[in-house]
Design a protein around this motif. Sequence first.
Motif, PDB file in Angstrom:
ATOM      1  N   ASN A 168       8.836  15.878 -13.471  1.00  0.00           N
ATOM      2  CA  ASN A 168       9.850  15.476 -12.501  1.00  0.00           C
ATOM      3  C   ASN A 168       9.275  14.677 -11.339  1.00  0.00           C
ATOM      4  OD1 ASN A 168       8.685  18.079 -11.742  1.00  0.00           O
ATOM      5  ND2 ASN A 168      10.191  18.129 -10.078  1.00  0.00           N
ATOM      6  N   ALA A 169       8.113  15.098 -10.815  1.00  0.00           N
ATOM      7  CA  ALA A 169       7.498  14.379  -9.696  1.00  0.00           C
ATOM      8  C   ALA A 169       6.975  13.022 -10.143  1.00  0.00           C
ATOM      9  CB  ALA A 169       6.363  15.205  -9.092  1.00  0.00           C
ATOM     10  N   VAL A 170       6.381  12.983 -11.328  1.00  0.00           N
ATOM     11  CA  VAL A 170       5.830  11.731 -11.839  1.00  0.00           C
ATOM     12  C   VAL A 170       6.944  10.724 -12.107  1.00  0.00           C
ATOM     13  CG1 VAL A 170       4.492  10.663 -13.690  1.00  0.00           C
ATOM     14  CG2 VAL A 170       3.846  12.923 -12.833  1.00  0.00           C
ATOM     15  N   TYR A 171       8.033  11.209 -12.672  1.00  0.00           N
ATOM     16  CA  TYR A 171       9.175  10.344 -12.945  1.00  0.00           C
ATOM     17  C   TYR A 171       9.720   9.767 -11.631  1.00  0.00           C
ATOM     18  CZ  TYR A 171      13.740   8.804 -14.690  1.00  0.00           C
ATOM     19  OH  TYR A 171      14.840   8.049 -15.007  1.00  0.00           O
ATOM     20  N   GLY A 172       9.921  10.642 -10.634  1.00  0.00           N
ATOM     21  CA  GLY A 172      10.443  10.179  -9.349  1.00  0.00           C
ATOM     22  C   GLY A 172       9.483   9.232  -8.655  1.00  0.00           C
ATOM     23  N   PHE A 173       8.197   9.539  -8.718  1.00  0.00           N
ATOM     24  CA  PHE A 173       7.174   8.674  -8.131  1.00  0.00           C
ATOM     25  C   PHE A 173       7.247   7.282  -8.761  1.00  0.00           C
ATOM     26  CE2 PHE A 173       3.130   6.546  -8.197  1.00  0.00           C
ATOM     27  CZ  PHE A 173       2.519   6.832  -6.993  1.00  0.00           C
ATOM     28  N   CYS A 206     -11.226   9.021  -1.212  1.00  0.00           N
ATOM     29  CA  CYS A 206     -12.618   9.282  -0.852  1.00  0.00           C
ATOM     30  C   CYS A 206     -12.718  10.719  -0.356  1.00  0.00           C
ATOM     31  CB  CYS A 206     -13.079   8.314   0.243  1.00  0.00           C
ATOM     32  SG  CYS A 206     -14.822   8.477   0.691  1.00  0.00           S
ATOM     33  N   PRO A 207     -13.666  11.506  -0.887  1.00  0.00           N
ATOM     34  CA  PRO A 207     -13.802  12.905  -0.480  1.00  0.00           C
ATOM     35  C   PRO A 207     -13.894  13.057   1.035  1.00  0.00           C
ATOM     36  CG  PRO A 207     -15.200  12.456  -2.369  1.00  0.00           C
ATOM     37  CD  PRO A 207     -14.660  11.127  -1.920  1.00  0.00           C
ATOM     38  N   GLY A 208     -13.117  13.992   1.560  1.00  0.00           N
ATOM     39  CA  GLY A 208     -13.138  14.271   2.989  1.00  0.00           C
ATOM     40  C   GLY A 208     -12.082  13.532   3.782  1.00  0.00           C
ATOM     41  N   PHE A 209     -11.484  12.530   3.158  1.00  0.00           N
ATOM     42  CA  PHE A 209     -10.512  11.704   3.876  1.00  0.00           C
ATOM     43  C   PHE A 209      -9.125  11.840   3.257  1.00  0.00           C
ATOM     44  CE2 PHE A 209     -14.693   9.828   4.438  1.00  0.00           C
ATOM     45  CZ  PHE A 209     -14.750   9.645   5.812  1.00  0.00           C
ATOM     46  N   GLU A 210      -8.131  11.433   4.042  1.00  0.00           N
ATOM     47  CA  GLU A 210      -6.745  11.558   3.608  1.00  0.00           C
ATOM     48  C   GLU A 210      -6.181  10.196   3.213  1.00  0.00           C
ATOM     49  OE1 GLU A 210      -4.538  14.443   6.257  1.00  0.00           O
ATOM     50  OE2 GLU A 210      -6.448  14.327   7.329  1.00  0.00           O
ATOM     51  N   GLY A 211      -5.031  10.235   2.558  1.00  0.00           N
ATOM     52  CA  GLY A 211      -4.415   8.996   2.114  1.00  0.00           C
ATOM     53  C   GLY A 211      -4.187   8.020   3.255  1.00  0.00           C
ATOM     54  N   ASP A 212      -3.802   8.546   4.438  1.00  0.00           N
ATOM     55  CA  ASP A 212      -3.609   7.681   5.608  1.00  0.00           C
ATOM     56  C   ASP A 212      -4.867   6.893   5.937  1.00  0.00           C
ATOM     57  OD1 ASP A 212      -1.042   8.496   5.947  1.00  0.00           O
ATOM     58  OD2 ASP A 212      -1.421   9.810   7.648  1.00  0.00           O
ATOM     59  N   ASP A 213      -6.007   7.551   5.816  1.00  0.00           N
ATOM     60  CA  ASP A 213      -7.278   6.885   6.123  1.00  0.00           C
ATOM     61  C   ASP A 213      -7.579   5.772   5.120  1.00  0.00           C
ATOM     62  OD1 ASP A 213      -7.720   8.734   8.229  1.00  0.00           O
ATOM     63  OD2 ASP A 213      -8.573  10.175   6.820  1.00  0.00           O
ATOM     64  N   ILE A 214      -7.220   6.022   3.863  1.00  0.00           N
ATOM     65  CA  ILE A 214      -7.423   5.000   2.835  1.00  0.00           C
ATOM     66  C   ILE A 214      -6.561   3.777   3.147  1.00  0.00           C
ATOM     67  CG2 ILE A 214      -7.292   4.473   0.377  1.00  0.00           C
ATOM     68  CD1 ILE A 214      -9.385   6.621   1.174  1.00  0.00           C
ATOM     69  N   LEU A 215      -5.277   4.027   3.445  1.00  0.00           N
ATOM     70  CA  LEU A 215      -4.369   2.926   3.754  1.00  0.00           C
ATOM     71  C   LEU A 215      -4.761   2.237   5.056  1.00  0.00           C
ATOM     72  CD1 LEU A 215      -0.888   4.425   2.763  1.00  0.00           C
ATOM     73  CD2 LEU A 215      -2.655   3.392   1.328  1.00  0.00           C
ATOM     74  N   LEU A 239       0.854  -1.180   0.000  1.00  0.00           N
ATOM     75  CA  LEU A 239       0.000   0.000   0.000  1.00  0.00           C
ATOM     76  C   LEU A 239       0.896   1.238   0.000  1.00  0.00           C
ATOM     77  CD1 LEU A 239      -2.612  -1.031   2.745  1.00  0.00           C
ATOM     78  CD2 LEU A 239      -2.725  -1.440   0.270  1.00  0.00           C
ATOM     79  N   ILE A 240       0.754   2.068  -1.019  1.00  0.00           N
ATOM     80  CA  ILE A 240       1.600   3.249  -1.173  1.00  0.00           C
ATOM     81  C   ILE A 240       0.819   4.519  -0.862  1.00  0.00           C
ATOM     82  CG2 ILE A 240       2.763   4.684  -2.915  1.00  0.00           C
ATOM     83  CD1 ILE A 240       3.796   2.135  -4.200  1.00  0.00           C
ATOM     84  N   ASP A 241       1.422   5.377  -0.051  1.00  0.00           N
ATOM     85  CA  ASP A 241       0.868   6.699   0.243  1.00  0.00           C
ATOM     86  C   ASP A 241       1.233   7.612  -0.926  1.00  0.00           C
ATOM     87  OD1 ASP A 241       0.342   9.276   1.117  1.00  0.00           O
ATOM     88  OD2 ASP A 241       1.027   8.911   3.167  1.00  0.00           O
ATOM     89  N   GLY A 242       0.270   7.846  -1.820  1.00  0.00           N
ATOM     90  CA  GLY A 242       0.550   8.555  -3.057  1.00  0.00           C
ATOM     91  C   GLY A 242       1.133   9.944  -2.868  1.00  0.00           C
ATOM     92  N   MET A 243       0.547  10.720  -1.956  1.00  0.00           N
ATOM     93  CA  MET A 243       1.026  12.085  -1.749  1.00  0.00           C
ATOM     94  C   MET A 243       2.431  12.100  -1.171  1.00  0.00           C
ATOM     95  SD  MET A 243      -0.985  14.251  -3.013  1.00  0.00           S
ATOM     96  CE  MET A 243      -2.688  14.631  -3.435  1.00  0.00           C
ATOM     97  N   SER A 244       2.729  11.186  -0.252  1.00  0.00           N
ATOM     98  CA  SER A 244       4.079  11.109   0.308  1.00  0.00           C
ATOM     99  C   SER A 244       5.106  10.863  -0.789  1.00  0.00           C
ATOM    100  CB  SER A 244       4.170   9.982   1.345  1.00  0.00           C
ATOM    101  OG  SER A 244       3.631  10.362   2.579  1.00  0.00           O
ATOM    102  N   PHE A 245       4.807   9.919  -1.668  1.00  0.00           N
ATOM    103  CA  PHE A 245       5.719   9.597  -2.759  1.00  0.00           C
ATOM    104  C   PHE A 245       5.854  10.768  -3.722  1.00  0.00           C
ATOM    105  CE2 PHE A 245       6.692   4.880  -3.310  1.00  0.00           C
ATOM    106  CZ  PHE A 245       6.577   4.604  -1.956  1.00  0.00           C
ATOM    107  N   LEU A 246       4.725  11.369  -4.093  1.00  0.00           N
ATOM    108  CA  LEU A 246       4.746  12.405  -5.120  1.00  0.00           C
ATOM    109  C   LEU A 246       5.474  13.662  -4.638  1.00  0.00           C
ATOM    110  CD1 LEU A 246       3.724  12.869  -8.039  1.00  0.00           C
ATOM    111  CD2 LEU A 246       1.754  14.053  -7.051  1.00  0.00           C
ATOM    112  N   PHE A 247       5.165  14.114  -3.434  1.00  0.00           N
ATOM    113  CA  PHE A 247       5.823  15.313  -2.907  1.00  0.00           C
ATOM    114  C   PHE A 247       7.306  15.073  -2.681  1.00  0.00           C
ATOM    115  CE2 PHE A 247       1.612  16.987  -2.263  1.00  0.00           C
ATOM    116  CZ  PHE A 247       1.782  18.363  -2.254  1.00  0.00           C
ATOM    117  N   ARG A 248       7.650  13.897  -2.164  1.00  0.00           N
ATOM    118  CA  ARG A 248       9.061  13.596  -1.937  1.00  0.00           C
ATOM    119  C   ARG A 248       9.808  13.568  -3.266  1.00  0.00           C
ATOM    120  NH1 ARG A 248      12.283  11.663   2.170  1.00  0.00           N
ATOM    121  NH2 ARG A 248      10.480  11.770   3.541  1.00  0.00           N
ATOM    122  N   ALA A 249       9.198  12.986  -4.278  1.00  0.00           N
ATOM    123  CA  ALA A 249       9.825  12.921  -5.597  1.00  0.00           C
ATOM    124  C   ALA A 249       9.995  14.313  -6.189  1.00  0.00           C
ATOM    125  CB  ALA A 249       8.984  12.050  -6.531  1.00  0.00           C
ATOM    126  N   PHE A 250       8.990  15.154  -6.015  1.00  0.00           N
ATOM    127  CA  PHE A 250       9.060  16.507  -6.558  1.00  0.00           C
ATOM    128  C   PHE A 250      10.186  17.307  -5.911  1.00  0.00           C
ATOM    129  CE2 PHE A 250       8.063  21.026  -6.412  1.00  0.00           C
ATOM    130  CZ  PHE A 250       7.885  21.303  -7.760  1.00  0.00           C
TER     131      PHE A 250
END
Length: 291
Positions: A38-43, A112-121, A8-19
Amino acid sequence: MNQSKILLIDGMSFLFRAFYASAWSGGYRQTSDGIYTNAVYGFTKMMLDYADLVRPTHLVVGWDVASRESLVRSQWYDGYKSNRQAPPEELVPQFDLVKEVTEAFAVPNLGCPGFEGDDILGTLSEQLSSEGHQIVIATGDYDSLQLVSEQVSVKILKNGGKHEHYTPQSLLAVRGIVPEQVVDVKALMGDTSDCIPGCPGIGEKTATKLITEHGNLDSLYGNLTACTPKMRSKLEEHRDQVYLSQKLATIIRDVPIEYTLEAARWEYDSAVVKEKFEQLEFGRSLVTRVG
C-alpha cells in the motif's frame, strides 16, 4: 552545463504519507502472496503525480538511512526524536521494496549514514543550484523552507494530494519571514514532533515576531534590553537550549554523498517499470501511466 530542472523528493515523507493515507481507509494493499504494497503503491503514484506537475529533466529521492540513535543530531542532543515510535509492521518490508520501484525507474536513491533525508536534499539543492540548475523540493517537512531561494522552490505536501508551493516571495507573503529566518523561528518555538526543545513558553507567533523585529537570533540576544523583563528573563535562562535548537533545526548542506547528474535523468524503460508493476500487482491504472 545546460540548466536543468531537478525534482528532489523526500522519500520518507512520501512513503509515510502514502502508508497512512491508505491505512486510514483500511486499504492495506497486498499482493496475492501477501506482500504489503500500500505504501509503495501510494509512493509511486505520488512520484508520478509530481513528475507530471513539475516536468523535471532529472529526479532524485533522498532517504533517511540510520536509526535515531545513530543520527548526527542524536549525538548533539540525546532527546532528539526520542518520541518516535517503531513503524507499523506492515510498513517495514516496504522500505526496501519502494527502492526497488525507484530503481526500476532508474531514479537514484541517495542517503548517508547518520544523516536525514532533509540533509540529503539540502546538500543536493545547495550544490546543484550553485551550478545554475532549477530545483524543486517535494516534502512534508516545513524545515525545508530554509532551503528556499531564487533557484530553489519547495512544495509542502498536504492532505488530499494538495501542496503548498513556496518561493522567497510566497514565504514572505504567507509566513512573514525570509528563508534565513526559518531556523531561528524554530530555535525559539521548538518542535514537539522532533523533540527540539526551543524556549519554553514561546510559540510560533511570538517567535516569528521576535525574529522579524530583530532580524535574527544573534541580534535578538544582542538586544535583550528591548524585550519585556519577563521575555528577557525567559530568553536568558534558556539561551543555551535555544542555540542548541538552532543547531538541531539547521539542515546540513555538506553531506558526503556521491552522485552524478546524468544518472538522475528522468528517463526510464517502460518495459522494466511495467515488469516491476506486474510483479507487485499494481493494476492497470498505474501501468497505463508509464507508457
